[in-house]
Design an enzyme around this catalytic site. Structure first.
Site, PDB file in Angstrom:
ATOM      1  N   ASP A  14       0.848  -1.188   0.000  1.00 15.38           N
ATOM      2  CA  ASP A  14       0.000   0.000   0.000  1.00 15.38           C
ATOM      3  C   ASP A  14       0.883   1.237   0.000  1.00 15.38           C
ATOM      4  O   ASP A  14       1.031   1.921   1.018  1.00 15.38           O
ATOM      5  CB  ASP A  14      -0.941  -0.020   1.227  1.00 15.38           C
ATOM      6  CG  ASP A  14      -1.916  -1.183   1.155  1.00 15.38           C
ATOM      7  OD1 ASP A  14      -2.235  -1.627   0.043  1.00 15.38           O
ATOM      8  OD2 ASP A  14      -2.345  -1.659   2.221  1.00 15.38           O
ATOM      9  N   LYS A  36       0.997  -8.139  -2.281  1.00 20.25           N
ATOM     10  CA  LYS A  36      -0.365  -7.740  -2.667  1.00 20.25           C
ATOM     11  C   LYS A  36      -0.340  -6.376  -3.342  1.00 20.25           C
ATOM     12  O   LYS A  36       0.134  -5.391  -2.779  1.00 20.25           O
ATOM     13  CB  LYS A  36      -1.266  -7.676  -1.427  1.00 20.25           C
ATOM     14  CG  LYS A  36      -2.690  -7.252  -1.747  1.00 20.25           C
ATOM     15  CD  LYS A  36      -3.583  -7.436  -0.552  1.00 20.25           C
ATOM     16  CE  LYS A  36      -3.736  -6.207   0.310  1.00 20.25           C
ATOM     17  NZ  LYS A  36      -4.563  -5.149  -0.275  1.00 20.25           N
ATOM     18  N   ASP A  63      -5.252  -7.610  -5.652  1.00 23.44           N
ATOM     19  CA  ASP A  63      -6.425  -7.362  -4.798  1.00 23.44           C
ATOM     20  C   ASP A  63      -7.419  -6.499  -5.588  1.00 23.44           C
ATOM     21  O   ASP A  63      -7.660  -5.343  -5.262  1.00 23.44           O
ATOM     22  CB  ASP A  63      -5.938  -6.643  -3.527  1.00 23.44           C
ATOM     23  CG  ASP A  63      -6.990  -6.569  -2.447  1.00 23.44           C
ATOM     24  OD1 ASP A  63      -8.044  -7.207  -2.594  1.00 23.44           O
ATOM     25  OD2 ASP A  63      -6.742  -5.871  -1.449  1.00 23.44           O
ATOM     26  N   LYS A  65     -10.677  -7.025  -6.148  1.00 25.22           N
ATOM     27  CA  LYS A  65     -12.030  -6.965  -5.566  1.00 25.22           C
ATOM     28  C   LYS A  65     -13.077  -6.686  -6.650  1.00 25.22           C
ATOM     29  O   LYS A  65     -13.904  -5.775  -6.527  1.00 25.22           O
ATOM     30  CB  LYS A  65     -12.127  -5.917  -4.456  1.00 25.22           C
ATOM     31  CG  LYS A  65     -11.290  -6.253  -3.234  1.00 25.22           C
ATOM     32  CD  LYS A  65     -11.707  -5.427  -2.031  1.00 25.22           C
ATOM     33  CE  LYS A  65     -10.923  -5.732  -0.784  1.00 25.22           C
ATOM     34  NZ  LYS A  65      -9.540  -5.221  -0.813  1.00 25.22           N
ATOM     35  N   ASP A  68     -18.945  -6.880 -10.490  1.00 27.92           N
ATOM     36  CA  ASP A  68     -19.654  -6.351 -11.654  1.00 27.92           C
ATOM     37  C   ASP A  68     -20.506  -7.495 -12.217  1.00 27.92           C
ATOM     38  O   ASP A  68     -20.607  -8.556 -11.608  1.00 27.92           O
ATOM     39  CB  ASP A  68     -18.624  -5.835 -12.685  1.00 27.92           C
ATOM     40  CG  ASP A  68     -19.182  -4.683 -13.535  1.00 27.92           C
ATOM     41  OD1 ASP A  68     -20.355  -4.786 -13.953  1.00 27.92           O
ATOM     42  OD2 ASP A  68     -18.459  -3.717 -13.776  1.00 27.92           O
ATOM     43  N   THR A 127     -13.106  -6.061   6.522  1.00 24.59           N
ATOM     44  CA  THR A 127     -12.770  -6.110   7.957  1.00 24.59           C
ATOM     45  C   THR A 127     -13.122  -4.845   8.741  1.00 24.59           C
ATOM     46  O   THR A 127     -13.153  -4.882   9.955  1.00 24.59           O
ATOM     47  CB  THR A 127     -11.269  -6.379   8.183  1.00 24.59           C
ATOM     48  OG1 THR A 127     -10.543  -5.281   7.634  1.00 24.59           O
ATOM     49  CG2 THR A 127     -10.810  -7.660   7.550  1.00 24.59           C
ATOM     50  N   ARG A 188      -2.539  -7.826  13.441  1.00 23.93           N
ATOM     51  CA  ARG A 188      -1.789  -6.875  14.254  1.00 23.93           C
ATOM     52  C   ARG A 188      -0.941  -7.628  15.265  1.00 23.93           C
ATOM     53  O   ARG A 188      -1.466  -8.186  16.222  1.00 23.93           O
ATOM     54  CB  ARG A 188      -2.748  -5.929  15.001  1.00 23.93           C
ATOM     55  CG  ARG A 188      -3.320  -4.840  14.106  1.00 23.93           C
ATOM     56  CD  ARG A 188      -2.201  -3.948  13.598  1.00 23.93           C
ATOM     57  NE  ARG A 188      -2.665  -2.986  12.615  1.00 23.93           N
ATOM     58  CZ  ARG A 188      -2.712  -3.201  11.296  1.00 23.93           C
ATOM     59  NH1 ARG A 188      -2.327  -4.347  10.784  1.00 23.93           N
ATOM     60  NH2 ARG A 188      -3.112  -2.274  10.463  1.00 23.93           N
ATOM     61  N   ARG A 218       0.692  -2.208   7.275  1.00 24.56           N
ATOM     62  CA  ARG A 218       1.367  -1.202   8.084  1.00 24.56           C
ATOM     63  C   ARG A 218       2.318  -1.723   9.164  1.00 24.56           C
ATOM     64  O   ARG A 218       3.358  -1.102   9.381  1.00 24.56           O
ATOM     65  CB  ARG A 218       0.318  -0.238   8.668  1.00 24.56           C
ATOM     66  CG  ARG A 218      -0.224   0.688   7.599  1.00 24.56           C
ATOM     67  CD  ARG A 218      -1.500   1.369   7.990  1.00 24.56           C
ATOM     68  NE  ARG A 218      -2.617   0.422   8.026  1.00 24.56           N
ATOM     69  CZ  ARG A 218      -3.862   0.765   8.271  1.00 24.56           C
ATOM     70  NH1 ARG A 218      -4.154   2.033   8.518  1.00 24.56           N
ATOM     71  NH2 ARG A 218      -4.820  -0.145   8.263  1.00 24.56           N
TER      72      ARG A 218
HETATM   73  O1  C5P Z   1      -3.959  -2.686   8.155  1.00 24.60           O
HETATM   74  P1  C5P Z   1      -2.882  -3.134   7.218  1.00 24.60           P
HETATM   75  O2  C5P Z   1      -1.985  -2.018   6.790  1.00 24.60           O
HETATM   76  O3  C5P Z   1      -2.111  -4.349   7.700  1.00 24.60           O
HETATM   77  O4  C5P Z   1      -3.694  -3.555   5.917  1.00 24.60           O
HETATM   78  C1  C5P Z   1      -3.286  -4.498   4.990  1.00 24.60           C
HETATM   79  C2  C5P Z   1      -4.400  -4.746   4.037  1.00 24.60           C
HETATM   80  O5  C5P Z   1      -5.543  -5.147   4.744  1.00 24.60           O
HETATM   81  C3  C5P Z   1      -4.853  -3.532   3.217  1.00 24.60           C
HETATM   82  O6  C5P Z   1      -4.224  -3.535   1.956  1.00 24.60           O
HETATM   83  C4  C5P Z   1      -6.335  -3.700   3.059  1.00 24.60           C
HETATM   84  O7  C5P Z   1      -6.655  -4.365   1.844  1.00 24.60           O
HETATM   85  C5  C5P Z   1      -6.691  -4.594   4.179  1.00 24.60           C
HETATM   86  N1  C5P Z   1      -7.392  -3.826   5.203  1.00 24.60           N
HETATM   87  C6  C5P Z   1      -8.573  -4.289   5.641  1.00 24.60           C
HETATM   88  N2  C5P Z   1      -9.283  -3.590   6.597  1.00 24.60           N
HETATM   89  C7  C5P Z   1      -8.804  -2.440   7.097  1.00 24.60           C
HETATM   90  C8  C5P Z   1      -7.574  -1.955   6.673  1.00 24.60           C
HETATM   91  C9  C5P Z   1      -6.873  -2.677   5.715  1.00 24.60           C
HETATM   92  O8  C5P Z   1      -9.007  -5.349   5.213  1.00 24.60           O
HETATM   93  N3  C5P Z   1      -9.521  -1.799   8.012  1.00 24.60           N
END
Ligand code: C5P
Length: 244
Positions: A14, A36, A63, A65, A68, A127, A188, A218
């Site tokens: 990301d 990813k 990814d 997603k 359609d 999530t 996490r 992250r």
């Molecule tokens: O939170 P983190 O940086 O580890 O996110 C990794 C991936 O998880 C993101 O690329 C996103 O697709 C997914 N994500 C998620 N729900 C969130 C934040 C990130 O599913 N609240």
């Protein structure tokens, strides 16, 4: 599918540009099995970034997603075969017919081109969502019931697995069996910040619950030393497997 911990660790790239992404791939490919590429990086760099990650010998989870009509998603799936992605995903809310057509078109295309068939995963409930947000979009079922319903639908339609929050892994495993793949973000480690992840788990807990792939962003990207963070996560995954 027996995978090593490295093969089960997915790094979410990301970041804003290809140069940063490729720098991370070079630095982390020894510890991370799958990279990813999501909408942020893809929108900037396009499919070329996927080719460039693959050139470095790494696997890619696109990814996408997709959500359609069946024809459109199944055609996009065919294009993902050409890109050589290892995994791509679709929204299960696109429905049974969309998933069946996409799985079939992807299989046919891989057969025709002699390429590897990508694993197709269905996104269940994102999530960040909770019961309140589900209600907001008109879903009255409990979050867990909704996830299980969608996972079973994806399995019936011929997808290899699903994407779900860590909290639903056990229930999906029980409902869909040992061979159905579960990929989970919301990871996490105990030492990382929570950020906006609502339904989160540590790497060890996610493995213990039965996840096949863990997506981490992250906690590695923002770590002072990303290599050390990845190593710590692999170690936690290994320790959890040893205890199972
Ligand atoms: O939170 P983190 O940086 O580890 O996110 C990794 C991936 O998880 C993101 O690329 C996103 O697709 C997914 N994500 C998620 N729900 C969130 C934040 C990130 O599913 N609240």
């Amino acid at each position: 599918m027996t995978l090593t911990v490295k093969e089960r660790l997915v790094l979410a790239l990301d970041v804003d540009d290809g140069e940063t992404a490729l720098g991370l791939v070079e630095r982390l490919k020894e510890y991370v099995g799958v990279f990813k590429v999501g909408m942020q990086l893809f929108t900037r760099e396009g499919p070329e970034i996927i080719r460039r990650i693959r050139e470095r010998g790494s696997k890619v989870f696109y990814d996408a997603k997709y959500h359609d009509i069946p024809t459109t998603v199944s055609r996009a799936g065919r294009m993902a075969v050409g890109l050589g992605v290892y995994i791509y995903n679709v929204h299960t809310l696109g429905g049974y017919e969309m998933m069946v057509e996409t799985a079939q078109a992807t299989r046919r295309e891989a057969g025709k081109s002699g390429g590897e068939k990508p694993l197709i995963l269905g996104v269940t409930v994102l999530t960040h969502m909770n019961q309140e947000i589900l209600k907001e979009v008109g879903i009255e079922r409990s979050l867990e019931e909704e996830v299980i319903h969608l996972a079973k639908l994806a399995q019936r339609a011929g997808l290899e697995g699903v994407v779900s929050s860590p909290r639903e892994i056990r229930a999906i495993r029980a409902a869909c069996g040992a061979d159905f793949l579960i990929l989970t973000p919301g990871i996490r480690p105990p030492w990382a910040e929570e950020n906006d992840q609502r339904r989160r788990m540590t790497p060890g807990e996610a493995i213990k619950s039965g996840a096949d792939f863990l997506v981490v962003g992250r906690p590695i990207l923002q770590a002072r030393d990303p290599v050390e963070a990845a190593q710590r996560i692999l170690k936690e995954m290994e320790e959890s497997i040893a205890k199972c």
